[in-house]
Design a protein around this motif. Structure first.
Motif, PDB file in Angstrom:
ATOM      1  N   ASN A 239      45.432  70.803  17.525  1.00 26.84           N
ATOM      2  CA  ASN A 239      45.928  72.119  17.152  1.00 26.84           C
ATOM      3  C   ASN A 239      45.786  72.992  18.530  1.00 26.84           C
ATOM      4  N   ALA A 240      44.301  72.853  18.805  1.00 25.98           N
ATOM      5  CA  ALA A 240      43.841  73.760  19.999  1.00 25.98           C
ATOM      6  C   ALA A 240      44.821  73.496  21.383  1.00 25.98           C
ATOM      7  N   ALA A 241      44.799  72.167  21.495  1.00 25.57           N
ATOM      8  CA  ALA A 241      45.477  71.867  22.556  1.00 25.57           C
ATOM      9  C   ALA A 241      47.010  72.239  22.504  1.00 25.57           C
ATOM     10  N   ALA A 242      47.638  71.975  21.403  1.00 28.12           N
ATOM     11  CA  ALA A 242      49.199  72.199  21.167  1.00 28.12           C
ATOM     12  C   ALA A 242      49.398  73.857  21.490  1.00 28.12           C
ATOM     13  N   GLU A 243      48.160  74.708  20.868  1.00 26.61           N
ATOM     14  CA  GLU A 243      48.370  76.084  21.045  1.00 26.61           C
ATOM     15  C   GLU A 243      48.239  76.418  22.342  1.00 26.61           C
ATOM     16  N   GLY A 244      47.474  75.942  23.322  1.00 23.66           N
ATOM     17  CA  GLY A 244      47.227  76.275  24.743  1.00 23.66           C
ATOM     18  C   GLY A 244      48.703  75.802  25.353  1.00 23.66           C
ATOM     19  N   ASP A 245      49.154  74.689  24.998  1.00 21.17           N
ATOM     20  CA  ASP A 245      50.371  74.187  25.637  1.00 21.17           C
ATOM     21  C   ASP A 245      51.573  75.062  25.442  1.00 21.17           C
ATOM     22  N   ARG A 246      51.761  75.683  24.128  1.00 19.27           N
ATOM     23  CA  ARG A 246      52.668  76.497  23.591  1.00 19.27           C
ATOM     24  C   ARG A 246      52.657  77.816  24.505  1.00 19.27           C
ATOM     25  N   LYS A 247      51.456  78.203  24.501  1.00 19.33           N
ATOM     26  CA  LYS A 247      51.135  79.776  25.176  1.00 19.33           C
ATOM     27  C   LYS A 247      51.658  79.397  26.591  1.00 19.33           C
ATOM     28  N   ALA A 248      51.353  78.368  27.136  1.00 17.73           N
ATOM     29  CA  ALA A 248      51.533  78.273  28.822  1.00 17.73           C
ATOM     30  C   ALA A 248      53.211  78.172  28.943  1.00 17.73           C
TER      31      ALA A 248
END
Length: 339
Positions: A239-248
């Motif tokens: 979830n953290a990785a997906a959140e960072g990718d989405r924000k980028a």
């Protein structure tokens, strides 16, 4: 058995020998089964003869019951109730014309796990003797041949000196509490000890199966907790990785839209906020794709400075004569088209 003198043998630990004449066989009186009432109700069913096939007396003599069911059938074939007396009075006192009142009557016999049980209708004198604990043991009167093979049961007596080395029958085995236990086990009131043990064994097997379940269906709690913690940690990392990718992706999308003039720079944070979820990011992406360029990018800070014109002495003099600032006059001259 022609040629043999039949006899009745009292099988107390220290029995007196009595020569009594019977037509075919002798009578052995075995005192073996305890009736310990301790204030409880009298039992309806009692053990009349213990399980064989060999019954060994304390005095060393042995008797044999090869087939308990056949013994029951032979005994009940006459259709008579079997008397229970006091100290075998029916065999010791009655032949002398003395009183031998019944303490109870055995109305039915059953073979259970090698033993013979009888259903008793107790008399008032029998109830009183047992309630006072004047007598505590039941002794069967066994009709047998010279080899000790038991052919029938002649009755029983209440006695105090047992001869057979057999487990005692306690009255509490037939009281209300045990009847409730048999009911809970799904057994009839006539169930034997073996039936009770079998039911308990079945319950224990079921309990063990519950306490040790199949690994195909259950896992130990510690293993479950460890796997759950690992899965939760892995999910959080994803979830953290997906959140960072989405924000980028959201930042890159909005920044490009500003550069393309599709959204105003002042609304940058608004569109970034709309991209807080994957669904929001998808909606903003769709909007930017359809939005035309409506804002002209600002050239502030990007305009190249005008070429400066150097003022010679004549131009400085002209600027002074016209009251102009030399820098403003130089910029004016630089802005003029070439001749």
């Amino acid at each position: 058995m022609r040629g043999h003198s039949d006899r009745m043998i009292h099988t107390d630990a220290s029995p007196p020998r009595l020569a009594l004449c019977h037509a075919v066989s002798a009578t052995a009186i075995g005192e073996a089964i305890a009736l310990n009432l301790e204030g409880e109700a009298l039992p309806d069913w009692v053990m009349v003869a213990p399980a064989g096939p060999v019954l060994r007396g304390a005095d060393g003599r042995m008797f044999k019951i090869a087939d308990p069911a056949a013994l029951v059938a032979a005994t009940m074939a006459r259709g008579l109730k079997l008397p229970i007396d006091i100290n075998h009075a029916q065999f010791l006192k009655a032949p002398r014309g003395e009183e031998s009142p019944a303490a109870g009557w055995i109305e039915e016999l059953q073979a259970r796990d090698g033993a013979v049980w009888g259903r008793v209708d107790w008399t008032e004198s029998g109830r009183a003797a047992l309630a006072a604990r004047s007598y505590r043991y039941l002794s069967p009167a066994l009709l047998h041949d010279d080899k000790g093979a038991v052919a029938a049961i002649a009755g029983a007596g209440l006695v105090n000196r047992p001869n057979f080395s057999m487990p005692a029958l306690n009255a509490h085995q037939e009281n209300d509490m045990d009847k409730e236990l048999l009911k809970k086990l799904g057994l009839p009131e006539t169930a034997s000890l073996a039936d009770v043990l079998a039911a308990l064994e079945k319950m224990q097997t079921s309990l063990n199966a519950t306490q040790t379940p199949a690994l195909s269906l259950y896992v130990p709690r510690a293993d479950y907790d460890a796997v759950l913690a690992r899965a939760t940690g892995a999910e959080a990392a994803l979830n953290a990785a997906a959140e960072g990718d989405r924000k980028a992706k959201a930042a890159a999308l909005v920044e490009q839209a500003v550069k393309d003039g599709k959204i105003a720079p002042a609304t940058r944070d608004f569109y970034i906020g709309l991209c807080a979820t994957e669904a929001g990011l998808a909606e903003v992406t769709k909007f930017v794709g359809l939005q035309p360029s409506v804002f002209t990018p600002s050239n502030i800070g990007k305009t190249e400075p005008a070429t400066q014109v150097a003022l010679n002495a004549d131009r400085k003099a002209a600027a002074l004569a016209m009251g102009l600032d030399e820098k403003a006059f130089a910029e004016f001259l630089a802005a003029q088209p070439a001749a």
